[in-house]
Write an enzyme that holds these catalytic residues in place. Sequence first.
Site, PDB file in Angstrom:
ATOM      1  CG  ASP A  38      -6.051  -3.314  -4.042  1.00 19.24           C
ATOM      2  OD1 ASP A  38      -6.894  -2.612  -3.434  1.00 19.24           O
ATOM      3  OD2 ASP A  38      -4.830  -3.110  -3.986  1.00 19.24           O
ATOM      4  CB  SER A  97      -0.915  -0.069   1.227  1.00 18.37           C
ATOM      5  OG  SER A  97      -1.994   0.783   1.109  1.00 18.37           O
ATOM      6  CG  HIS A 149      -4.899  -3.106  -0.304  1.00 18.60           C
ATOM      7  ND1 HIS A 149      -4.363  -2.501  -1.408  1.00 18.60           N
ATOM      8  CD2 HIS A 149      -4.556  -2.322   0.746  1.00 18.60           C
ATOM      9  CE1 HIS A 149      -3.739  -1.387  -1.050  1.00 18.60           C
ATOM     10  NE2 HIS A 149      -3.838  -1.263   0.262  1.00 18.60           N
TER      11      HIS A 149
END
Length: 480
Positions: free
Chosen positions: A416, A165, A441
């Site tokens: 995602d 991320s 994710h």
Amino acid sequence: MLAISGVCGLGILILLSLNSNGFVTASDNQPFKYEIKEFQVPLDHFSFLKNASFNIRYLYNNSFADKGNKRSPIFFYTGNEGDIEWFAQNTGFLWELAEKQGAVVVFAEHRYYGKSLPFGPNTFNKTMPENLAYFTVEQTLEDFALLITYLKNGADLPVVAFGGSYGGMLAAWFRMKYPHIVIGSLAASAPILQFPGITPCDIFNKITTSVFHTAYNGNCTVNIGKSWKAIENVASTDAGKKQISDAFHLCNPLKGPDDLTKLLDYIELVYGNLAMANYPYNNSFLAPLPAYPVRQMCFYLKELHKTDADLLQAMANALAVYTNYTGTVKCLDISSNSNADDSGWNIQSCNQMVMPFCSNSSDTMYRTSTWDFKEVSENCVRDYHLTPKPNDIILRYGGRDLSSISNIIFSNGLLDPWSGGGVLQAPNDRVHVIIIPEGAHHLDLRKSEPADPPSVIDARQKEATIIASWIEEFYIWSKK
Ligand SMILES: *[C@@H]1O[C@H](CO)[C@@H](O)[C@H](O)[C@H]1NC(C)=O
Ligand SMILES: *[C@@H]1O[C@H](CO)[C@@H](O)[C@H](O)[C@H]1NC(C)=O
Ligand SMILES: *[C@@H]1O[C@H](CO)[C@@H](O)[C@H](O)[C@H]1NC(C)=O
Ligand SMILES: *[C@@H]1O[C@H](CO)[C@@H](O)[C@H](O)[C@H]1NC(C)=O
Ligand SMILES: *[C@@H]1O[C@H](CO)[C@@H](O)[C@H](O)[C@H]1NC(C)=O
Ligand SMILES: *[C@@H]1O[C@H](CO)[C@@H](O)[C@H](O)[C@H]1NC(C)=O
Ligand SMILES: *[C@@H]1O[C@H](CO)[C@@H](O)[C@H](O)[C@H]1NC(C)=O
């Protein structure tokens, strides 16, 4: 990263604030062990006048390292927007790979998060806006560079950066700016292209919509699309407001129109979170959730409803998959400003992390919202005395011009919503792009689980092979 949305135009990558709802925090259920250490860093790496310093936290475990090898690799997690222990517990792949490849494990906390607060309890004190001046990507990367240099202790060691991320963005940028310090990076679900002018602002909400559309049946997104107006309609009377407050078990019953907006924004945020955490097994990453939570939620929205009141009740049942899976949450608290980590990301959104979000109700399940930089900017000045620079990240890290970078793996799960801002095509043959069709994710960074789909098992094997080849190459070329 958690979340998202056109809400005030700010993307929130991680929604730690939900912890106050009784969701689990980093301290629950921890499979991985480490020593917790501190490292002194300059407050301002780029000044030769100021001399102030503070400590960042890092987690350390050298028990996998081959004690006969003075040059064991270091696997270094570039901490992102939250308490570093939370990332350590949700990044099992790094631990599994360290064991296989005999590496020292380090997780470094990002300044201004967790316990790495430059001004202690006054870090976010509204009366001292100047305390936020050192909260940048560049200061953070410099913290990591100094920490790695210290850990190397003069030895020439192969260091690999890992991140997911925003942490994946940092891992990628770290390799770009400090190729002499890390031999390569695994940047998982890293939306380094989610910046103005280089990625359409509606992509996040479009992907989320498509994940919901295919999760159970097509009625799910139809219902969600209708729910915004339906909830507004019900809220138009006092009796209706009470009905909504009861259905969602709100801790603070709806009163004014602001409360309704907050509820709708909260619901919108939950959809993004669900898509991100749409893992094939139950987990407590963002909240305690069942396997494939989007499917579970859409199960409650599988029928079309004739009245707004029926739809409202179905929505409340559906939302509880996210907010109350354990059945132990007494009431729903939709305030999202309850801890420092949350305010941390909001602040970064007001200096460098200017990520545009928007949606069009004609092709998504969301309300129509536009990206209005002027409004974002005014709110940032009002809230933090910060003027965001929308082009800063592209200026510093190249935007889509990535032709000169090397030794970075960009992995993205196609389930995602952040994959829309990810690097999906390799700019040259020294950069690896790994697509995980069945992945949410940064699923690949999580520890191995029996329910893992074949595509993530395959992705992890490729990542392991590439990382091993970087290390091998390093030892061949640096025979000291
Ligand atoms: C490092 O991890 C190993 C394997 O999980 C564990 O046995 C060991 O206790 C950990 N070391 C520290 C210092 O926590
Ligand atoms: C700067 O910091 C160093 C190391 O902490 C210290 O020895 C030195 O006296 C400081 N200088 C000033 C001008 O504060
Ligand atoms: C913020 O700083 C002021 C001093 O400038 C202090 O009086 C106040 O207590 C601080 N606020 C908090 C919440 O710590
Ligand atoms: C997953 O579900 C099992 C069985 O219900 C439960 O024992 C376990 O605690 C759950 N794990 C998480 C992380 O919620
Ligand atoms: C949608 O809901 C309607 C009414 O409840 C139902 O008849 C229909 O089968 C559902 N659509 C799908 C694709 O299942
Ligand atoms: C959570 O579930 C429990 C048990 O069903 C229920 O009593 C409670 O009201 C629910 N809380 C919320 C916020 O939905
Ligand atoms: C939404 O899409 C419709 C149909 O394509 C278009 O007419 C409208 O202008 C769009 N609205 C916004 C705010 O972009």
